[in-house]
Design an enzyme around this catalytic site. Structure first.
Site, PDB file in Angstrom:
ATOM      1  N   ILE A  52       0.817  -1.223   0.000  1.00  0.00           N
ATOM      2  CA  ILE A  52       0.000   0.000   0.000  1.00  0.00           C
ATOM      3  C   ILE A  52       0.846   1.266   0.000  1.00  0.00           C
ATOM      4  O   ILE A  52       0.354   2.355  -0.321  1.00  0.00           O
ATOM      5  CB  ILE A  52      -0.983   0.026   1.192  1.00  0.00           C
ATOM      6  N   TYR A 143       1.669   2.674  17.607  1.00  0.00           N
ATOM      7  CA  TYR A 143       0.612   1.980  16.866  1.00  0.00           C
ATOM      8  C   TYR A 143      -0.740   2.659  17.072  1.00  0.00           C
ATOM      9  O   TYR A 143      -1.464   2.961  16.115  1.00  0.00           O
ATOM     10  CB  TYR A 143       0.557   0.518  17.310  1.00  0.00           C
TER      11      TYR A 143
END
Length: 310
Positions: A52, A143
């Protein structure tokens, strides 16, 4: 309807693909296979091996397939890895996501369904459990920070360009196809080690509280998100508190494991407690969890017995 599922060869993504295929969607999977496996991908879906972060390749794919919906699950999914290497985490989870958001705007995607985190996004400064979406996220790991950043970019994309989206904030997802190797989920690690008769290490004192949601329920939430109102962040969890010690006990009983756990140091970036309120999912998606922890663990153990030899 033509849909893209990024990360569709991975643990959660492959279950989402199965659910979409079963419901008549024409599914294209983009996965770089760094963690995902070809054999996870439904035979009626198209697999394209790509990253991606590769903007040119992703634009080629979007131009060719003209997607109606994008389900974005591709991610660097480990809290501990994000703590060790926040730049890499940001490159995948923020920059990669921005590529997809921009392409979705440019090519008139009807809706963008983003897999975020409920387990890491709210942080430790929470006084309401189960935690509702109204609590302001204060993530304490790169994260969680990255996932919350993408949520805000989606809000911007809707405001400025009219991109419809739904954010699904997952609790701790477990179930079949979860990878037991490397930086994996605790359920997969425990099951794998117990079935082999190996020692099991618990990080910290074992009283870290989590909300464990079965992967099939998560796939159902993704399917329902297609028709949900735009611009929502929705928790996908069970509202049930389970400590790591309890989890160990459940699995020990199911597997008939005879050893006691070994306690090691806590992991950096792990929050002490995470339990999600799913009232909004019930109201907006007509979704609720259907598989309780003990049933889900039994199903998971059965899958591991069939697919991993001791």
């Amino acid at each position: 309807m033509k849909v893209l599922v990024t990360g569709g060869a991975g643990f959660i993504g492959s279950h989402v693909v199965d659910k979409l295929v079963d419901n008549g969607y024409d599914v294209v999977v983009v996965d770089n296979l760094s963690k995902g496996k070809r054999e996870n991908v439904n035979k009626n879906a198209t697999l394209i091996v790509a990253d991606i972060r590769d903007e040119n390749k992703m634009r080629e794919i979007f131009n060719e397939y003209k997607f109606d919906y994008v389900f974005h699950l591709a991610a660097q999914a480990s809290v501990s890895v994000s703590v060790k290497n926040p730049v890499e985490d940001a490159n995948v989870n923020i920059v990669g996501s921005l590529n997809l958001i921009k392409l979705s705007i440019d090519l008139d995607v009807k809706k963008f369904i983003f897999s975020s985190t409920g387990g890491a996004i709210y942080g430790d400064d929470v006084d309401i459990y189960p935690t509702p979406e109204a609590i302001c996220p204060k993530p304490i790991s790169p994260y969680g920070i990255a996932k919350f950043s993408v949520e805000n970019y989606l809000r911007f994309a809707k405001h400025e360009f009219g991109l419809n989206y739904t954010v699904l904030r997952y609790a701790n997802v477990y179930g079949p196809r979860q990878n037991p190797f490397g930086e994996a989920g605790v359920v997969a690690i425990f099951v794998s080690r117990m079935l082999k008769g190996e020692n099991v290490t618990i990080n910290g004192d074992g009283e870290y509280i989590r909300d464990y949601v079965y992967v099939e329920d998560v796939a159902n939430a993704n399917l329902r998100a297609v028709k949900a109102r735009s611009g929502l962040e929705i928790n996908i969890g069970t509202s049930v508190e389970t400590s790591v010690n309890q989890l160990f006990g459940y699995l020990k009983k199911i597997i008939k494991y005879e050893k006691d756990p070994i306690y090691g140091p806590p992991r950096k970036g792990d929050i002490r407690k995470s339990v999600l309120c799913y009232t909004k999912a019930l109201e907006e998606l007509r979704w609720k969890p259907t598989v309780d922890i003990e049933k889900g663990l039994r199903l998971t153990v059965e899958w591991f017995k069939r697919n991993f030899k001791a």
